[in-house]
Design a protein around this motif. Structure first.
Motif, mmCIF file in Angstrom:
data_model
loop_
_atom_site.group_PDB
_atom_site.id
_atom_site.type_symbol
_atom_site.label_atom_id
_atom_site.label_comp_id
_atom_site.label_asym_id
_atom_site.label_seq_id
_atom_site.Cartn_x
_atom_site.Cartn_y
_atom_site.Cartn_z
ATOM 1 N N LYS A 184 50.694 73.874 -78.373
ATOM 2 C CA LYS A 184 50.946 72.688 -77.109
ATOM 3 C C LYS A 184 52.311 72.204 -77.517
ATOM 4 O O LYS A 184 52.777 72.228 -78.578
ATOM 5 C CB LYS A 184 50.097 71.551 -76.948
ATOM 6 C CG LYS A 184 48.703 72.095 -76.665
ATOM 7 C CD LYS A 184 48.476 72.132 -75.179
ATOM 8 C CE LYS A 184 47.101 72.688 -74.743
ATOM 9 N NZ LYS A 184 46.886 72.767 -73.249
ATOM 10 N N THR A 220 55.073 68.994 -75.810
ATOM 11 C CA THR A 220 55.599 67.836 -75.039
ATOM 12 C C THR A 220 56.895 68.195 -74.471
ATOM 13 O O THR A 220 57.786 68.653 -75.284
ATOM 14 C CB THR A 220 55.320 66.454 -75.462
ATOM 15 O OG1 THR A 220 56.200 66.250 -76.553
ATOM 16 C CG2 THR A 220 53.981 66.288 -76.150
ATOM 17 N N THR A 233 59.760 66.182 -71.845
ATOM 18 C CA THR A 233 60.395 65.141 -71.240
ATOM 19 C C THR A 233 61.497 65.389 -70.300
ATOM 20 O O THR A 233 62.366 66.075 -70.693
ATOM 21 C CB THR A 233 60.804 64.039 -72.137
ATOM 22 O OG1 THR A 233 59.474 63.656 -73.054
ATOM 23 C CG2 THR A 233 61.288 62.670 -71.493
ATOM 24 N N VAL A 267 59.422 61.505 -67.210
ATOM 25 C CA VAL A 267 58.105 62.144 -67.228
ATOM 26 C C VAL A 267 57.926 62.775 -68.280
ATOM 27 O O VAL A 267 58.969 63.877 -68.690
ATOM 28 C CB VAL A 267 57.840 62.637 -65.782
ATOM 29 C CG1 VAL A 267 56.680 63.498 -66.027
ATOM 30 C CG2 VAL A 267 57.840 61.822 -64.529
ATOM 31 N N THR A 268 56.877 62.729 -69.178
ATOM 32 C CA THR A 268 56.769 63.472 -70.190
ATOM 33 C C THR A 268 55.342 64.095 -70.025
ATOM 34 O O THR A 268 54.283 63.703 -69.716
ATOM 35 C CB THR A 268 56.559 62.673 -71.420
ATOM 36 O OG1 THR A 268 57.929 62.144 -71.755
ATOM 37 C CG2 THR A 268 56.243 63.527 -72.713
ATOM 38 N N VAL A 269 55.262 65.520 -70.051
ATOM 39 C CA VAL A 269 53.889 66.285 -69.958
ATOM 40 C C VAL A 269 53.738 67.233 -71.219
ATOM 41 O O VAL A 269 54.479 67.399 -71.866
ATOM 42 C CB VAL A 269 54.112 66.991 -68.695
ATOM 43 C CG1 VAL A 269 53.974 66.184 -67.379
ATOM 44 C CG2 VAL A 269 55.220 68.213 -68.657
ATOM 45 N N THR A 270 52.337 67.377 -71.365
ATOM 46 C CA THR A 270 51.968 68.249 -72.539
ATOM 47 C C THR A 270 51.781 69.715 -71.733
ATOM 48 O O THR A 270 51.023 69.718 -70.854
ATOM 49 C CB THR A 270 50.812 68.040 -73.254
ATOM 50 O OG1 THR A 270 50.919 66.681 -73.657
ATOM 51 C CG2 THR A 270 50.180 68.906 -74.160
ATOM 52 N N VAL A 271 52.295 70.748 -72.384
ATOM 53 C CA VAL A 271 52.114 72.223 -71.890
ATOM 54 C C VAL A 271 51.905 72.994 -72.811
ATOM 55 O O VAL A 271 51.979 72.949 -74.049
ATOM 56 C CB VAL A 271 53.364 72.531 -71.121
ATOM 57 C CG1 VAL A 271 53.716 71.421 -69.950
ATOM 58 C CG2 VAL A 271 54.699 72.581 -72.390
ATOM 59 N N ILE A 320 57.242 74.053 -65.095
ATOM 60 C CA ILE A 320 56.996 72.760 -65.312
ATOM 61 C C ILE A 320 57.623 71.787 -64.480
ATOM 62 O O ILE A 320 57.316 70.752 -63.755
ATOM 63 C CB ILE A 320 57.159 72.386 -66.776
ATOM 64 C CG1 ILE A 320 56.546 73.428 -67.835
ATOM 65 C CG2 ILE A 320 56.582 70.928 -67.011
ATOM 66 C CD1 ILE A 320 56.879 73.507 -68.975
ATOM 67 N N SER A 321 59.103 71.899 -64.489
ATOM 68 C CA SER A 321 60.087 71.316 -63.671
ATOM 69 C C SER A 321 59.442 71.076 -62.035
ATOM 70 O O SER A 321 59.609 69.947 -61.783
ATOM 71 C CB SER A 321 61.464 71.610 -63.738
ATOM 72 O OG SER A 321 62.334 71.060 -62.708
ATOM 73 N N LYS A 361 56.570 71.625 -60.856
ATOM 74 C CA LYS A 361 55.476 70.898 -60.843
ATOM 75 C C LYS A 361 55.265 69.267 -60.926
ATOM 76 O O LYS A 361 54.656 68.598 -60.145
ATOM 77 C CB LYS A 361 54.300 71.347 -61.893
ATOM 78 C CG LYS A 361 53.769 72.724 -61.659
ATOM 79 C CD LYS A 361 52.520 73.346 -62.470
ATOM 80 C CE LYS A 361 52.283 74.708 -62.259
ATOM 81 N NZ LYS A 361 51.680 75.200 -63.293
ATOM 82 N N VAL A 362 56.262 68.806 -61.855
ATOM 83 C CA VAL A 362 56.355 67.416 -61.669
ATOM 84 C C VAL A 362 57.516 66.636 -60.891
ATOM 85 O O VAL A 362 57.781 65.669 -60.723
ATOM 86 C CB VAL A 362 56.828 67.204 -63.603
ATOM 87 C CG1 VAL A 362 55.660 67.538 -64.181
ATOM 88 C CG2 VAL A 362 58.041 67.511 -63.654
#
Length: 95
Positions: free
Chosen positions: A3, A5, A7, A13-17, A26-27, A29-30
Motif C-alpha cells: 500500500k 499513501t 497526497t 487530501v491524502t488517500v491510501t491506495v 486516484i486523482s 476519484k478524489v
C-alpha cells in the motif's frame, strides 16, 4: 499487497491506495486538479509535480520521458497517466 499513501496538495487530501495504481485514476476519484486530455488525443496535459516520494513511483518509460522533454517539464514532473504508485509516501500537485 503493498500500500501507499498519496497526497494531492491542491485539495489537501491524502488517500491510501494499492501498489500498481496509476496516479490519474486516484486523482479522478478524489477530484484533484490534475487534468488530462489523453482521450481527446492531447498527450501531456496530465503533467504533475512530485513534491515528495519521487522514488515511490514507477520509472518513466521512454515515451513518457520524450513527452516530458517535449513539454519542457521539470526534473520532478511526471505524467499522471503513466506514473504508477509502488509504495511509501507520495505528494503531488498539478504542474
Amino acid at each position: 499487497m503493498a500500500k501507499a499513501t498519496i497526497t494531492f496538495e491542491d485539495i489537501n487530501v491524502t488517500v491510501t491506495v494499492p501498489a500498481g495504481t496509476r496516479v490519474i485514476e486516484i486523482s479522478e476519484k478524489v477530484g484533484a486538479g490534475i487534468t488530462y486530455g489523453c482521450r481527446e488525443g492531447d498527450c501531456g496535459t496530465c503533467i504533475m509535480q512530485v513534491t515528495e516520494g519521487w522514488n515511490n513511483l514507477s520509472e518513466p518509460s521512454v515515451l513518457e520521458d520524450k513527452i516530458l522533454r517535449d513539454n519542457y517539464a521539470g526534473k520532478h514532473n511526471r505524467l499522471a497517466c503513466q506514473a504508477q504508485v509502488l509504495g511509501g509516501k507520495i505528494s503531488v500537485k498539478p504542474a
